[in-house]
Design a protein around this motif. Structure first.
Motif, PDB file in Angstrom:
ATOM      1  N   ASN A 170      46.298  39.642  31.332  1.00  0.00           N
ATOM      2  CA  ASN A 170      45.718  37.754  31.346  1.00  0.00           C
ATOM      3  C   ASN A 170      44.514  36.983  32.146  1.00  0.00           C
ATOM      4  O   ASN A 170      43.463  36.848  32.026  1.00  0.00           O
ATOM      5  N   ARG A 174      40.540  36.839  30.944  1.00  0.00           N
ATOM      6  CA  ARG A 174      39.872  35.067  31.112  1.00  0.00           C
ATOM      7  C   ARG A 174      39.094  35.408  32.423  1.00  0.00           C
ATOM      8  O   ARG A 174      38.395  34.381  32.779  1.00  0.00           O
ATOM      9  N   MET A 178      36.701  37.331  29.439  1.00  0.00           N
ATOM     10  CA  MET A 178      35.528  36.399  29.012  1.00  0.00           C
ATOM     11  C   MET A 178      34.171  35.966  29.513  1.00  0.00           C
ATOM     12  O   MET A 178      32.990  35.426  28.639  1.00  0.00           O
TER      13      MET A 178
ATOM     14  N   THR C  37      48.657  32.342  35.301  1.00  0.00           N
ATOM     15  CA  THR C  37      49.023  31.767  33.393  1.00  0.00           C
ATOM     16  C   THR C  37      47.711  30.344  33.233  1.00  0.00           C
ATOM     17  O   THR C  37      47.147  30.503  32.680  1.00  0.00           O
ATOM     18  N   SER C  40      44.734  30.466  34.710  1.00  0.00           N
ATOM     19  CA  SER C  40      43.754  30.688  34.273  1.00  0.00           C
ATOM     20  C   SER C  40      42.899  29.664  33.245  1.00  0.00           C
ATOM     21  O   SER C  40      42.037  30.513  32.916  1.00  0.00           O
ATOM     22  N   GLY C  41      43.909  29.910  32.130  1.00  0.00           N
ATOM     23  CA  GLY C  41      43.150  28.552  31.178  1.00  0.00           C
ATOM     24  C   GLY C  41      42.537  27.470  31.413  1.00  0.00           C
ATOM     25  O   GLY C  41      41.834  27.096  30.527  1.00  0.00           O
ATOM     26  N   GLU C  44      38.732  28.740  31.006  1.00  0.00           N
ATOM     27  CA  GLU C  44      37.845  29.123  29.702  1.00  0.00           C
ATOM     28  C   GLU C  44      37.210  28.532  29.272  1.00  0.00           C
ATOM     29  O   GLU C  44      35.710  28.437  28.896  1.00  0.00           O
ATOM     30  N   TYR C 136      44.716  20.557  31.502  1.00  0.00           N
ATOM     31  CA  TYR C 136      43.019  21.229  31.236  1.00  0.00           C
ATOM     32  C   TYR C 136      42.483  20.370  30.832  1.00  0.00           C
ATOM     33  O   TYR C 136      40.638  20.049  31.460  1.00  0.00           O
TER      34      TYR C 136
END
Lengths: 254, 304, 269
Positions: A170, A174, A178, C37, C40-41, C44, C136
């Motif tokens: 992950n 990321r 990316m 996790t 990290s979202g 993006e 987010y």
């Protein structure tokens, strides 16, 4: 002996290749069409001045070629490697076969390189048909994309063999893949970035891959520059391979 | 507690449970004994209100599962065949979160979790994640989890399958304690020793039907003899020996690897076998078990 | 609660016990262990915003955002990134994560042995996906505002708007997940998402397309999400925005109904 490991992965691939069409082939194609033609219209006619006369679609086609090589390589070197170590344990079966660590790694790396070769060649053909690539030098750009893929494959093999669950992937996707995809010259020249970021972008293997491919198909390459990129990418691939051998030995031979 | 009448479950054309009648009383330990595929788990799922019956009537705790599923489940404890622990959580969190699913207050489940960790001998592992636990520990945690709402009725589907003998005895001990404290136990098993150890009353299932019902002792008395003599011969096929043994026992069963002679006095029968000049490789006289009952009723062994 | 129960029974809605919040609680606990996790979202959409807005934006300059307004490219693309992030997050939660819980972790087998019903599972999981999405989108909006690409106070409404996008996609994603057989099927979800992400007037205006294909773009849910978000963040709000809201609301409600039905079918056999 590495050939036996390679043919194992090849047999395996014959069963699942349809799904990989989407991620490996249609994905880059969609990016080329949306960014190259859709967004390209804004760039080329934009008040910002665009790329000084170069069609945007021709600028990003080689960028996407290199970037999809990276993505295919990383994708094929993460979960499949972990799966073969942990879930399906194919590597253990190969060790019992008996293949050596080097055979196992080289066989699998060769398979990943083949996957990158297929997607790169397919992308190059479609980009040529769409008029996004017009130079015959594309015949050298495809091997360049494969080399770019290898520069990611072997270090990621080494990384994946040290992971015990997928949370590390992950972070890799990321925070490494990316950002590289977005900032290493694929979509715009790295000169647009602020100084420090530009310097960072220039040491990423993807930037070298992108520059190498772009130089070839746009006819702006110099022999020295291209050889420099090749040498840099080869260094990553070779260093990664050395690390991968060590990681695999540590994980499989205890 | 449970009252089923002509209870039926069909999956497409396959009838898993075929019109069974079951009556379970408060405070007893009731067992469903049978081989894999006999319909035990399907019956348990219907009783657990997670599988609507195809036909027949079913009432649990006096309520109708079709209408009052949530209300019934609030008073049940369920130990499924396969541990369905939450592997993303720690041992203690498994208990806390599960308690919250019953709408219990945080303070209540916290106290309850400590108590259950003690009960399941998992206090030391409270903050460990679930994955590295041994099979026996996971099973104990699953049972502890099923008790978080102080259920009146505990459903256990194959509680000790896959555990080593020592872990099984630890679990049986825990289940005895629960029974003593007044919890009604309903369990399925294909181990006859487990059924004999734990159940006051049981039904034997085969092919979706109930083929016998009673206490373990009653069933043995009714469907078997007091003792069994097991004989092994140095031959691949034991069938020819059966004819040489006629008259020595009330009944002779031929298994692939041995012969079973049903008799009230095993030692006497063994002596009679010797007098006929037969020389088995091994001779074993033992008490009749539910395995023998099952073999008699269905012509098959439980575990095969 | 009994009143809710009576209504729920009268409607063609699958059973539940009104305890969906406890499943949200469960997910929050699980994520304490996997916070990397979760965090990290956040990045993006921000990476996309800076790559396109800053890097490419300089090449493009100001563009016509429709309605005669001219804005810098970063301000044009930021709402689209926020809408797309809401879509991606919701779809990831409701497909990948849900599939894992359904098929591998067998989470709901244990959940349904408690008073919770399939409706609680559907509502609980979607609520969690929305809360996560809200985290987010709040971060994204704050960063976008700090970067100066948010032009209006209407942008505050971009937060509930992002939740609406999340709801619509999570509900449909959940329904789709109940039909999936193996991980390989996820490639098909990708096949639906990626073109939507790239072609729903996210990176360039609808007017770039030939008249003959515009209706196709306008039929996609992400187009409505992006258009709604762009109106709000650029402060170009008119009654027309209600059409986008209606499209996504209908999608969300229908998806939710189907999802709970399908989960009931799958788990209560």
């Amino acid at each position: 002996m590495a050939g036996r490991a390679f043919s194992f992965w090849l047999t395996n691939y014959r069963r699942v290749w349809r799904g990989t069409l989407i991620s490996g082939f249609l994905g880059p194609l969609f990016f080329l069409v949306a960014m190259g033609f859709g967004l390209g219209a804004l760039v080329d006619d934009g008040v910002g001045g665009g790329l000084g006369g170069v069609d945007y679609v021709r600028f990003i086609a080689p960028g996407i070629l290199a970037a999809q090589a990276m993505q295919t390589a990383v994708g094929e070197s993460t979960f499949p490697v972990m799966g073969a170590l942990k879930w399906q344990r194919q590597y253990h079966a190969m060790l019992a076969a008996p293949l050596g660590i080097a055979d196992i790694v080289l066989g699998h790396v060769a398979f990943v390189a083949m996957r990158v070769a297929i997607t790169s060649a397919a992308f190059a053909v479609v980009a040529a048909v769409l008029g996004a690539i017009t130079s015959w030098w594309v015949l050298l750009a495809v091997p360049a994309a494969i080399l770019t893929g290898l520069a990611f494959t072997t270090p990621v093999f080494a990384f994946a063999a040290r992971q015990h669950d997928d949370s590390g992937f992950n972070v890799l996707f990321r925070f490494i893949v990316m950002p590289m995809f977005l900032f290493s010259g694929t979509f715009f020249p790295v000169e647009q970035l602020p100084g420090v970021l530009e310097a960072i972008a220039r040491v990423t293997p993807l930037w070298h891959g992108v520059e190498l491919c772009r130089g070839l198909v746009m006819g702006t390459a110099t022999a020295a520059g291209s050889l420099g990129h090749v040498a840099y990418l080869t260094l990553w691939a070779a260093g990664g391979l050395w690390l991968a051998f060590a990681s695999f030995r540590k994980r499989l031979v205890t | 507690m449970i009252s089923a009448h002509r209870l039926t479950k069909r999956f497409g054309g396959f009838t898993a449970v075929d019109a069974i009648d079951v009556e379970v009383r408060r405070g007893e330990a009731f067992g469903f004994l049978g081989p894999n595929g006999a319909g035990k788990s399907s019956t348990m799922r219907m009783i657990g209100c997670v599988s609507p019956p195809t036909d027949g009537s079913l009432r649990i705790l006096g309520l109708d599962p079709a209408k009052d599923g949530p209300a019934i489940r609030a008073r049940l404890g369920v130990v499924p065949q396969r541990d369905t622990l939450d592997e993303e959580l720690t041992v203690r969190e498994n208990l806390l979160v599960y308690g919250r699913y019953f709408g219990l207050s945080r303070a209540h489940v916290r106290a309850k979790a400590d108590e259950l960790l003690e009960f399941a001998q998992l206090t030391e592992r409270a903050n460990s994640v679930v994955e590295p636990l041994s099979g026996g520990m996971k099973r104990r945690l699953t049972i502890a989890r099923s008790l978080v709402n102080d259920p009146e009725l505990l459903l256990l589907d194959e509680p000790t399958t896959g555990l080593d003998p020592q872990a099984r005895h630890v679990l049986w001990d825990r289940l005895f304690r629960l029974k003593r404290s007044g919890v009604t136990l309903v369990l399925t098993t294909h181990y006859m020793d487990e059924a004999e150890q734990l159940c006051d009353r049981l039904v034997v299932m085969d092919g979706g039907r109930i083929v016998a019902e009673g206490s373990p002792r009653e069933l043995i008395a009714l469907h078997s003899t007091r003792e069994v003599l097991e004989l092994r011969f140095a031959a691949d096929d034991h069938a020819p020996y059966a004819t040489k043994l006629t008259g020595l026992a009330q009944r002779v069963e031929v298994l692939p690897d041995r012969l079973l002679l049903y008799t009230d006095d095993g030692d006497a029968t063994a002596a009679a076998v010797a007098r006929r000049g037969l020389e088995p490789l091994s001779v074993l006289a033992r008490r009749s078990t539910l395995e023998d009952v099952f073999l008699h009723l269905t012509g098959r062994t439980l575990v095969d | 609660m009994s009143a809710v129960g009576t209504i729920a029974r009268a409607l063609p809605v699958p059973a539940g016990a009104g305890l969906a919040r406890t499943l949200v609680e469960r997910n929050a606990r699980a994520f304490r262990h996997g916070w990397v996790t979760l965090v990290s979202g956040l990045f993006e959409p921000l990476f996309y915003l800076f790559s396109l807005g800053v890097g490419l934006g300089a090449l493009i300059g100001d563009i016509d955002a429709g309605g005669g307004r001219t804005v810098e490219y970063a301000a044009y693309v930021a709402p689209a990134m926020m809408a797309a992030a809401a879509m991606n997050g919701a779809v990831f939660d409701s497909t990948f994560n849900l599939f894992f819980k359904l098929k591998y972790a067998k989470l709901y087998d244990s959940v349904l042995a408690t008073p919770l019903g399939p409706r609680d599972v559907a509502v609980g999981e979607i609520t969690w996906a929305l809360l996560r999405g809200l985290l987010y989108s709040t971060t994204f909006l704050a960063v976008a505002a700090a970067a100066g690409v948010v032009h209006s106070w209407w942008a505050v409404l971009a937060l509930p708007a992002a939740s609406l996008i999340g709801l619509a996609f999570a509900a449909v994603g959940m329904t789709v997940t109940t039909y999936l057989r193996s991980w390989q099927d996820f490639d098909y979800i990708q096949l639906a998402l990626l073109p939507m992400f790239l072609f729903s007037a996210t990176f360039y205006p609808l007017s770039t397309y030939d008249e003959s294909v515009r209706w196709l773009v306008q039929a996609t849910p992400l187009y409505h999400g992006v258009a709604m978000m762009r109106d709000l963040m650029l402060g170009d709000v008119s009654w027309g925005i209600l059409a986008h809201v209606a499209y996504l609301s209908v999608m969300g409600v229908l998806g939710l109904l189907f999802a709970a039905r399908r989960i009931e079918r799958l788990l209560l056999r």
